[in-house]
Design a protein around this motif. Structure first.
Motif, PDB file in Angstrom:
ATOM      1  N   TYR A   1       0.832  -1.201   0.000  1.00 20.52           N
ATOM      2  CA  TYR A   1       0.000   0.000   0.000  1.00 20.52           C
ATOM      3  C   TYR A   1       0.870   1.257   0.000  1.00 20.52           C
ATOM      4  N   ASN A   2       0.231   2.389  -0.223  1.00 19.35           N
ATOM      5  CA  ASN A   2       0.908   3.684  -0.169  1.00 19.35           C
ATOM      6  C   ASN A   2       0.947   4.118   1.292  1.00 19.35           C
TER       7      ASN A   2
ATOM      8  N   VAL B   1      -1.697  -0.610   8.325  1.00 23.66           N
ATOM      9  CA  VAL B   1      -2.371  -1.875   8.608  1.00 23.66           C
ATOM     10  C   VAL B   1      -2.346  -2.062  10.116  1.00 23.66           C
ATOM     11  N   ALA B   2      -3.516  -2.154  10.714  1.00 29.93           N
ATOM     12  CA  ALA B   2      -3.606  -2.398  12.151  1.00 29.93           C
ATOM     13  C   ALA B   2      -4.210  -3.779  12.365  1.00 29.93           C
TER      14      ALA B   2
ATOM     15  N   ARG C   1       3.375   0.286   9.117  1.00 27.09           N
ATOM     16  CA  ARG C   1       3.336   1.523   8.337  1.00 27.09           C
ATOM     17  C   ARG C   1       4.393   1.597   7.244  1.00 27.09           C
ATOM     18  N   THR C   2       4.941   0.478   6.813  1.00 25.46           N
ATOM     19  CA  THR C   2       6.050   0.529   5.847  1.00 25.46           C
ATOM     20  C   THR C   2       5.596   0.626   4.399  1.00 25.46           C
TER      21      THR C   2
ATOM     22  N   SER D   1      -6.300   4.815   9.124  1.00 24.33           N
ATOM     23  CA  SER D   1      -6.481   6.202   8.684  1.00 24.33           C
ATOM     24  C   SER D   1      -7.954   6.569   8.786  1.00 24.33           C
ATOM     25  N   PRO D   2      -8.260   7.778   9.227  1.00 22.30           N
ATOM     26  CA  PRO D   2      -9.660   8.177   9.437  1.00 22.30           C
ATOM     27  C   PRO D   2     -10.546   7.908   8.218  1.00 22.30           C
ATOM     28  N   GLY D   3     -11.636   7.179   8.474  1.00 16.98           N
ATOM     29  CA  GLY D   3     -12.639   6.901   7.448  1.00 16.98           C
ATOM     30  C   GLY D   3     -12.332   5.735   6.535  1.00 16.98           C
TER      31      GLY D   3
END
Length: 147
Positions: free
Chosen positions: A82-83, A89-90, A112-113, A132-134
Motif C-alpha cells: 500500500y501507499n 495496517v492495524a 506503516r512501511t 487512517s480516518p474513514g
C-alpha cells in the motif's frame, strides 16, 4: 591358477565393488528421504498471499470477494502492499474490526512501511483494518479465518 591372484569376488582383498554398491544404495536412500521431506518443508513454510492481489491494500477493493475460495493455515503470510503516505495496517480485535477502532498503543501491532508481511500465527480469526480516518468505514478491513 597362480596362488597370488585374487578374483573380483575374493574375500581376501579390496572389496571395492561392494563398497561402491553400498555407497550407491546409501545415496539413493538419502535422495528418497530428501524428496519425501520436500513437500512437508514447503507446507511448514506456509503460503503467501498478496492482500487485494494487484490492487493491494487500498480503497475500492472488495476484500470479502478477495477472500472467496481461499483457505488460510497457521504459518501462511499475508502481504499488505500500500501507499504508506495514506494507509497503514492495524491488527485489531474483533471489536476493533467491527467498530473500526485501533487499540491503544502497544496493544496491537500497527504496520506503516507500505509493504508488510504478516505471518498468521494460529487457528482462529484475525482482523486487520486501515487506521487512517474513514478508511475502515469505507471498506479497508479484512477478517481472516485460519484453520
Amino acid at each position: 591358477m597362480a596362488a597370488g591372484r585374487r578374483g573380483r569376488g575374493s574375500a581376501s582383498g579390496g572389496g571395492g565393488g561392494a563398497r561402491v554398491v553400498v555407497a550407491a544404495a546409501a545415496l539413493l536412500c538419502a535422495a528418497a528421504v530428501l524428496l519425501a521431506c520436500a513437500p512437508a518443508a514447503e507446507a511448514a513454510a506456509g503460503a503467501t498471499y498478496l492482500v487485494g492481489d494487484a490492487a493491494g491494500w487500498t480503497h475500492n477493493v472488495d476484500y470479502g470477494q478477495w477472500l472467496a475460495g481461499k483457505t488460510f493455515h497457521a504459518g501462511d503470510t499475508l502481504v499488505f502492499k500500500y501507499n504508506a503516505t495514506y494507509h497503514d495496517v492495524a491488527w485489531v480485535s474483533k471489536g476493533g474490526y467491527r467498530h473500526c477502532v485501533v487499540s491503544p498503543r502497544g496493544r496491537a501491532p500497527v504496520y506503516r512501511t507500505g509493504y508488510d508481511a504478516v505471518r498468521l500465527p494460529g487457528a482462529g480469526a484475525h482482523y486487520f483494518i486501515c487506521g487512517s480516518p474513514g478508511h475502515c468505514q469505507a471498506g479497508m478491513k479484512l477478517a481472516v479465518k485460519v484453520y
